[in-house]
Structure formats: structure tokens, C-alpha cells
Design an enzyme around this catalytic site. Structure first.
Site, short mmCIF file in Angstrom:
data_model
loop_
_atom_site.label_atom_id
_atom_site.label_comp_id
_atom_site.label_asym_id
_atom_site.label_seq_id
_atom_site.Cartn_x
_atom_site.Cartn_y
_atom_site.Cartn_z
N GLU A 46 48.48 44.73 30.02
CA GLU A 46 47.08 44.48 30.42
C GLU A 46 46.63 43.15 29.82
O GLU A 46 46.97 42.83 28.69
CB GLU A 46 46.20 45.60 29.84
N ASN A 106 39.09 43.77 35.48
CA ASN A 106 40.30 43.83 34.66
C ASN A 106 41.42 44.20 35.64
O ASN A 106 41.50 45.33 36.10
CB ASN A 106 40.11 44.90 33.58
N LYS A 123 41.17 47.74 37.32
CA LYS A 123 41.06 48.89 36.40
C LYS A 123 39.87 49.78 36.73
O LYS A 123 38.74 49.30 36.83
CB LYS A 123 40.96 48.37 34.96
N GLU A 142 34.32 46.68 27.00
CA GLU A 142 34.84 46.52 28.38
C GLU A 142 33.76 46.78 29.43
O GLU A 142 33.74 46.13 30.47
CB GLU A 142 36.03 47.45 28.62
N CYS A 168 45.92 50.57 31.13
CA CYS A 168 45.51 51.09 29.82
C CYS A 168 44.85 52.46 29.86
O CYS A 168 45.50 53.47 30.02
CB CYS A 168 44.65 50.06 29.10
N ASN A 193 46.21 47.53 25.93
CA ASN A 193 45.79 46.96 24.64
C ASN A 193 45.05 48.08 23.95
O ASN A 193 43.91 48.38 24.30
CB ASN A 193 44.77 45.83 24.83
N1 CDV Z 1 42.14 48.73 26.74
C1 CDV Z 1 41.88 50.05 26.75
O1 CDV Z 1 41.58 50.63 27.80
N2 CDV Z 1 41.97 50.69 25.56
C2 CDV Z 1 41.68 52.10 25.39
C3 CDV Z 1 41.16 52.35 23.98
C4 CDV Z 1 39.83 51.79 23.79
C5 CDV Z 1 41.08 53.85 23.70
C6 CDV Z 1 42.89 52.98 25.64
O2 CDV Z 1 42.73 54.00 26.33
O3 CDV Z 1 43.97 52.71 25.13
#
Ligand code: CDV
Length: 308
Positions: A46, A106, A123, A142, A168, A193
Site C-alpha cells: 500500500e 488510496n 481502498k 486516513e 490494508c 502499512n
Molecule cells: N493502513 C491501514 O489500513 N492500517 C490499518 C491499521 C490502522 C489498523 C490496518 O488495518 O492494518
């Protein structure tokens, strides 16, 4: 040809002052290694091109527009596209997208071995909050800097396999996987991330957070009988730690490759997409066993409502 060597290109921390060109050089170095190992499809994380800036607050969000790409490929990323085309390698990576209409997403894309973007994903599940919250140990903004994605979870046939993407936080939601599963997906890539610390609870340590990450990816792969490549941007970024834990998971839900460090690192696995057929035709034969008449609430209701 159902077999293909797939790879995950984990990227170590990217600091605020690193340029896109420096990052792309690191991505190409991993692509070179991947090519040497026979990889023909490579997944990057990501928001691969920049530091994970949603940890920072800007009162005027336009101050952060410099983290976004207005076109793809662009001058900085073209060498990556060129190298992949030279190798005949497909790839996927995440970046921050600013559209001509001024929308911020994103985003991740799948690029064919011919160098064409053949699928874009924005996303869906944006974690965190939109305003500065002083009670948090660190911010996760975010919701301030991105709109929820408008693409949904589409798939594309590429290099002989049906491929989809999530980003993510999406990996934690079974809905993301099932929507792609219902389109016959055989390879899901997930760039992430993930801060090593929960910003509201110091008790939730890194081991538990890595366990939940892995549990989500293994369950998603098993329950939809698909390969999955989950790949981190990780290590120290601007004084903040994000966990590594990049993995490749097979359609039985087993981890078949795992990163060992927290820096730039390649993981690979020879996938045999014919193996997706077993789960899809037996225990997860959706046509035979799903009972959609009982699933209406999943789409009709967003949050919990207790009626009893
Ligand atoms: N970049 C993300 O989406 N990170 C989230 C954190 C904040 C919990 C994740 O689900 O990994």
C-alpha cells in the site's frame, strides 16, 4: 499453464524526505531480484511511493497534496513500468491518487506484462479518524485525506489467473474477500502499512497485531480458495514503527512464504492455480452451499443493532 512464480516485494520504511525516484530505484532493485528468481507477478505494498503520511495532521489538507500522484505512470514511476515490460513481468502496487476532479483515493493498480494498467482498485475500508484526536498516542488520519473507494472489489484475468486487490484494512473484512471469491478469484494481493502499536491501547502488543493480520489473510485465502500475497511497508518510518510480516498464503490457508526482516525483502512462491479448484468445488462450492436468503442483513445493516 496453471503454474506461476509469484512474489511479494516488502519495502522498508520510507522517510518524509525520500524522493519518488529513490523509492522507485528500491522497487526496481527488488524487481531485478524477482526476475532472477523467475517471478512473473510481483506485489508491492500500500502507498509504496511515499511515507505513510496519515500519521501527520495538516489543518489544510491541501498541504498534503504533494503526496499524491495526478497520473500513472508518471515520470518517476515510468522506469518501473519499463523494467517490468522488459522482463515480461506483471505487477501491482499502491499509491495515493488525486483525480482530475480533485478526489483523493488510496489506490492500487494491476499492470500487465505489456505495461498496461488493466485494473484499478480504490481502498474501501478506511481506518482511523478525520480530526486531530489528542487522546491518541499517534494519529491515523486516513479518513481525513482519502475518500472511501468507489471501485468495489473487481477482478481481472491476467497471465492465466483471476486476480483482485484489496488494501490494508480491507484484509480484515470477510466481505472484501467474498466479493472477489464470488468472481472466482485465484490471487488476491494486499498491500499494507500497519503501525505496530494500537494508538488507543498500549496493551495490544505487536505480536497480537501480527497474529490478527495473519489470521485475516489465511482465513480469507482458505474461505475463498485463493492464493494471497500480503506485503508490508514496514520498519521505522519517521520515528514510527510498522510491523513487517509479509506472507504468501496458499488456497488451503497455509503460509508458504514469509519475510524474515523489516527492510526491503523479496518473498516468492511457485503458485499452482489449479489448486484453487479443489476448495472452490468442494467445501467452498458457493453455488451448492451458500444460503443467500439468510445473508440479507449483511448488506442491509452497517453497524450492530441489538433488538433482543
Ligand atoms: N493502513 C491501514 O489500513 N492500517 C490499518 C491499521 C490502522 C489498523 C490496518 O488495518 O492494518
Amino acid at each position: 499453464m496453471s503454474k506461476m512464480i509469484i512474489g511479494g516485494a516488502q519495502i522498508g520504511g520510507i522517510q518524509k524526505d525520500e524522493t519518488r525516484e529513490e523509492v522507485v530505484a528500491r522497487m526496481i532493485a527488488l524487481m531485478d531480484q524477482a526476475h532472477e528468481k523467475g517471478v512473473t507477478y510481483l506485489a508491492y505494498p500500500e502507498m509504496t511511493l511515499t511515507t505513510f503520511f496519515p500519521r501527520f495532521y495538516a489543518e489544510d489538507r491541501a498541504e498534503f497534496d504533494h503526496w499524491f500522484e495526478t497520473e500513472m505512470p508518471n515520470a518517476a514511476t515510468q522506469p518501473l513500468f519499463d523494467r517490468a515490460k522488459e522482463y515480461g513481468m506483471g505487477f501491482t502496487f499502491g499509491y495515493c491518487e488525486l483525480t482530475p476532479e480533485g478526489q483523493h483515493f488510496n489506490t492500487s493498480v494491476i499492470v500487465s506484462p505489456e505495461g498496461e494498467i488493466i485494473l484499478k482498485y480504490r481502498k474501501t475500508h478506511l481506518p482511523g479518524h478525520s480530526e486531530y484526536e489528542p487522546e491518541r498516542t499517534h494519529q491515523h488520519l486516513e479518513k481525513r485525506y482519502f475518500l472511501p473507494g468507489d471501485t468495489g472489489f473487481n477482478v481481472v484475468r491476467n497471465q492465466g489467473a483471476i486476480m483482485g486487490m484489496s488494501i490494508c484494512n480491507d484484509r480484515r473484512w470477510p466481505e472484501s474477500w467474498r466479493v472477489m471469491g464470488l468472481q472466482g478469484v485465484e490471487l488476491v494481493t494486499v498491500g499494507y502499512n500497519t503501525p505496530s502499536q494500537n494508538n488507543l491501547s498500549a496493551e495490544e502488543g505487536i505480536e497480537r497485531r501480527i497474529y490478527h493480520h495473519e489470521l485475516s489473510v489465511c482465513a480469507g485465502a482458505y474461505q475463498n480458495s485463493t492464493y494471497a500475497v500480503a506485503v508490508a511497508k514496514c520498519g521505522m518510518e519517521d520515528g514510527n514503527h510498522m510491523f513487517a510480516g509479509s506472507i504468501i498464503v496458499d488456497p488451503d490457508g497455509f503460509v508458504v512464504a514469509r519475510a524474515t526482516g523489516e527492510g526491503d525483502e523479496l518473498i516468492t512462491h511457485e503458485a499452482d492455480f489449479a489448486k484453487c479448484a479443489f476448495g472452490k468445488s468442494t467445501i467452498f462450492n458457493f453455488a451448492a452451499h451458500r444460503r443467500t436468503e439468510h445473508y440479507g442483513l449483511i448488506c442491509a445493516r452497517t453497524g450492530v443493532q441489538i433488538d433482543v
